[in-house]
Design an enzyme around this catalytic site. Sequence first.
Site, PDB file in Angstrom:
ATOM      1  N   ASP A 173      13.975  -4.322 -10.396  1.00  0.00           N
ATOM      2  CA  ASP A 173      14.856  -5.488 -10.573  1.00  0.00           C
ATOM      3  C   ASP A 173      16.317  -5.058 -10.679  1.00  0.00           C
ATOM      4  O   ASP A 173      17.210  -5.720 -10.162  1.00  0.00           O
ATOM      5  CB  ASP A 173      14.441  -6.270 -11.837  1.00  0.00           C
ATOM      6  CG  ASP A 173      13.008  -6.763 -11.745  1.00  0.00           C
ATOM      7  OD1 ASP A 173      12.612  -7.199 -10.651  1.00  0.00           O
ATOM      8  OD2 ASP A 173      12.274  -6.688 -12.755  1.00  0.00           O
ATOM      9  N   HIS A 200       9.266  -9.137 -16.188  1.00  0.00           N
ATOM     10  CA  HIS A 200       9.207  -8.807 -14.759  1.00  0.00           C
ATOM     11  C   HIS A 200       8.355  -9.833 -14.012  1.00  0.00           C
ATOM     12  O   HIS A 200       7.295  -9.502 -13.500  1.00  0.00           O
ATOM     13  CB  HIS A 200       8.676  -7.381 -14.568  1.00  0.00           C
ATOM     14  CG  HIS A 200       8.524  -7.022 -13.120  1.00  0.00           C
ATOM     15  ND1 HIS A 200       9.611  -6.881 -12.271  1.00  0.00           N
ATOM     16  CD2 HIS A 200       7.422  -6.827 -12.344  1.00  0.00           C
ATOM     17  CE1 HIS A 200       9.165  -6.594 -11.053  1.00  0.00           C
ATOM     18  NE2 HIS A 200       7.846  -6.563 -11.067  1.00  0.00           N
TER      19      HIS A 200
HETATM   20  N1  LIG Z   1       6.631  -3.140 -11.440  1.00  0.00           N
HETATM   21  C1  LIG Z   1       7.074  -3.519 -10.255  1.00  0.00           C
HETATM   22  O1  LIG Z   1       8.272  -3.760 -10.072  1.00  0.00           O
HETATM   23  C2  LIG Z   1       6.129  -3.628  -9.083  1.00  0.00           C
HETATM   24  C3  LIG Z   1       6.651  -3.748  -7.782  1.00  0.00           C
HETATM   25  C4  LIG Z   1       5.759  -3.811  -6.717  1.00  0.00           C
HETATM   26  C5  LIG Z   1       4.391  -3.771  -6.953  1.00  0.00           C
HETATM   27  N2  LIG Z   1       3.918  -3.661  -8.232  1.00  0.00           N
HETATM   28  C6  LIG Z   1       2.477  -3.599  -8.520  1.00  0.00           C
HETATM   29  O2  LIG Z   1       1.976  -2.294  -8.292  1.00  0.00           O
HETATM   30  C7  LIG Z   1       0.565  -2.344  -8.050  1.00  0.00           C
HETATM   31  C8  LIG Z   1       0.181  -1.493  -6.855  1.00  0.00           C
HETATM   32  O3  LIG Z   1       0.737  -1.997  -5.667  1.00  0.00           O
HETATM   33  P1  LIG Z   1       0.469  -1.272  -4.256  1.00  0.00           P
HETATM   34  O4  LIG Z   1       1.265  -2.016  -3.251  1.00  0.00           O
HETATM   35  O5  LIG Z   1       0.616   0.201  -4.371  1.00  0.00           O
HETATM   36  O6  LIG Z   1      -1.089  -1.610  -4.064  1.00  0.00           O
HETATM   37  P2  LIG Z   1      -2.165  -0.858  -3.113  1.00  0.00           P
HETATM   38  O7  LIG Z   1      -3.343  -1.757  -2.998  1.00  0.00           O
HETATM   39  O8  LIG Z   1      -1.509  -0.389  -1.865  1.00  0.00           O
HETATM   40  O9  LIG Z   1      -2.540   0.428  -3.960  1.00  0.00           O
HETATM   41  C9  LIG Z   1      -3.224   0.355  -5.152  1.00  0.00           C
HETATM   42  C10 LIG Z   1      -3.986   1.643  -5.345  1.00  0.00           C
HETATM   43  O10 LIG Z   1      -4.657   1.546  -6.605  1.00  0.00           O
HETATM   44  C11 LIG Z   1      -5.935   2.142  -6.437  1.00  0.00           C
HETATM   45  N3  LIG Z   1      -6.849   1.682  -7.480  1.00  0.00           N
HETATM   46  C12 LIG Z   1      -7.498   0.505  -7.588  1.00  0.00           C
HETATM   47  N4  LIG Z   1      -8.283   0.496  -8.677  1.00  0.00           N
HETATM   48  C13 LIG Z   1      -8.100   1.700  -9.278  1.00  0.00           C
HETATM   49  C14 LIG Z   1      -8.630   2.308 -10.455  1.00  0.00           C
HETATM   50  N5  LIG Z   1      -9.516   1.674 -11.223  1.00  0.00           N
HETATM   51  N6  LIG Z   1      -8.236   3.549 -10.740  1.00  0.00           N
HETATM   52  C15 LIG Z   1      -7.333   4.207  -9.967  1.00  0.00           C
HETATM   53  N7  LIG Z   1      -6.817   3.682  -8.857  1.00  0.00           N
HETATM   54  C16 LIG Z   1      -7.198   2.453  -8.523  1.00  0.00           C
HETATM   55  C17 LIG Z   1      -6.371   1.749  -5.029  1.00  0.00           C
HETATM   56  O11 LIG Z   1      -7.412   2.588  -4.543  1.00  0.00           O
HETATM   57  C18 LIG Z   1      -5.061   1.906  -4.266  1.00  0.00           C
HETATM   58  O12 LIG Z   1      -4.918   3.218  -3.760  1.00  0.00           O
HETATM   59  C19 LIG Z   1       0.253  -3.832  -7.890  1.00  0.00           C
HETATM   60  O13 LIG Z   1      -0.271  -4.321  -9.098  1.00  0.00           O
HETATM   61  C20 LIG Z   1       1.613  -4.458  -7.641  1.00  0.00           C
HETATM   62  O14 LIG Z   1       1.660  -5.809  -8.034  1.00  0.00           O
HETATM   63  C21 LIG Z   1       4.772  -3.583  -9.285  1.00  0.00           C
END
Ligand SMILES: NC(=O)c1ccc[n+]([C@@H]2O[C@H](COP(=O)([O-])OP(=O)(O)OC[C@H]3O[C@@H](n4cnc5c(N)ncnc54)[C@H](O)[C@@H]3O)[C@@H](O)[C@H]2O)c1
Length: 338
Positions: A173, A200
């Site tokens: 952000d 957030h």
């Molecule tokens: N804080 C922020 O500003 C922000 C910004 C963007 C995304 N996010 C969040 O980040 C998260 C991940 O996003 P992404 O685009 O990388 O998703 P993605 O689906 O590309 O990747 C997620 C990964 O998590 C793994 N995973 C799922 N369950 C798991 C477990 N129990 N143990 C270990 N690994 C596990 C999956 O295998 C995958 O590799 C989402 O929740 C998204 O909303 C946060």
Amino acid sequence: MFSRIARPAAHGLIRGLSTTAQANARVAVLGASGGIGQPLSLLLKNSPLISNLALYDIAHTPGVAADLSHIETRAKVTGYLGAEQLPESLKGADVVVIPAGVPRKPGMTRDDLFNTNASIVATLTEACAKHCPEAMICIIANPVNSTIPITSEVFKKHGVYNPNRIFGVTTLDIVRANTFVAELKGLDPARVNVPVIGGHAGKTIIPLISQSTPKVEFPQDQLAVLIGRIQEAGTEVVKAKAGAGSATLSMAYAGARFVFSLLDAMNGKEGVIECSFVRSEETESPYFSTPLLLGKNGIEKNLGLGKLTAYEEKLISEAMAELKGSIKKGEEFIKNRK
Ligand SMILES: NC(=O)c1ccc[n+]([C@@H]2O[C@H](COP(=O)([O-])OP(=O)(O)OC[C@H]3O[C@@H](n4cnc5c(N)ncnc54)[C@H](O)[C@@H]3O)[C@@H](O)[C@H]2O)c1
């Protein structure tokens, strides 16, 4: 004295930039094979502050680790796959970053992710509480407004809670606010600092444009549009990706920036400040993001809200109900978890 919102040096984003003496951190990334996890791990591998990089996921980590391990930097990369290897991935961790969990699709709010991501974060942080209770825990997984209370309750349950070491990563952000303000004012984005406070998600994201450095001013109508864009910037990316997920590359950059700031502060660098969603007594909300002075043991000092305009005060009071609701939802989830 430090400037209240001094821009942290993005150590490690460019190879060899660090000036810190001690550079032997062990960092674990949980969810390392994902859209965020992979580029984040790449940026971390490029940092001279890190000696060991542990990559954990339920899929693809052997490949990701083998690939990254060929990069000519000193961090030793190890892949861990599946629940039985989770404890080993956390051994000796100084910092744990958690981007594991499902991302949004068009039309979804961050809260729509709760059902899936709450249990993923609870499971992973339970392992952290058991195997690296002293580590700094940085949660990227959404909804951050609930996953931080979840993490705190898990650590309390295990009797190892230290609120100074649990961070909701809201850095994206701030990164977005800096970029958008710089675009509008024709400034170098690397020189702009806009603190973003609150939470957030949607209107809980509260950019303090009045505290921007350099100082910038906008007419009220333009200010409202700018703040709305910062609040909905994640949705802008979700829409543009049209079903292929949410922000990953800019999030990896923001996550790396936060980790490098934390490592710098843990190494004794003074005046390191980042905003993060943490346990807080600054408002009536038990968790709230504000600028934090970081130190060897995590949060050294909460720098609070600073001087607010009447408009910013209004934005905060309008965010309170949603913020408190999301926090309660996270706390209840752990209370009811067997
Ligand atoms: N804080 C922020 O500003 C922000 C910004 C963007 C995304 N996010 C969040 O980040 C998260 C991940 O996003 P992404 O685009 O990388 O998703 P993605 O689906 O590309 O990747 C997620 C990964 O998590 C793994 N995973 C799922 N369950 C798991 C477990 N129990 N143990 C270990 N690994 C596990 C999956 O295998 C995958 O590799 C989402 O929740 C998204 O909303 C946060």
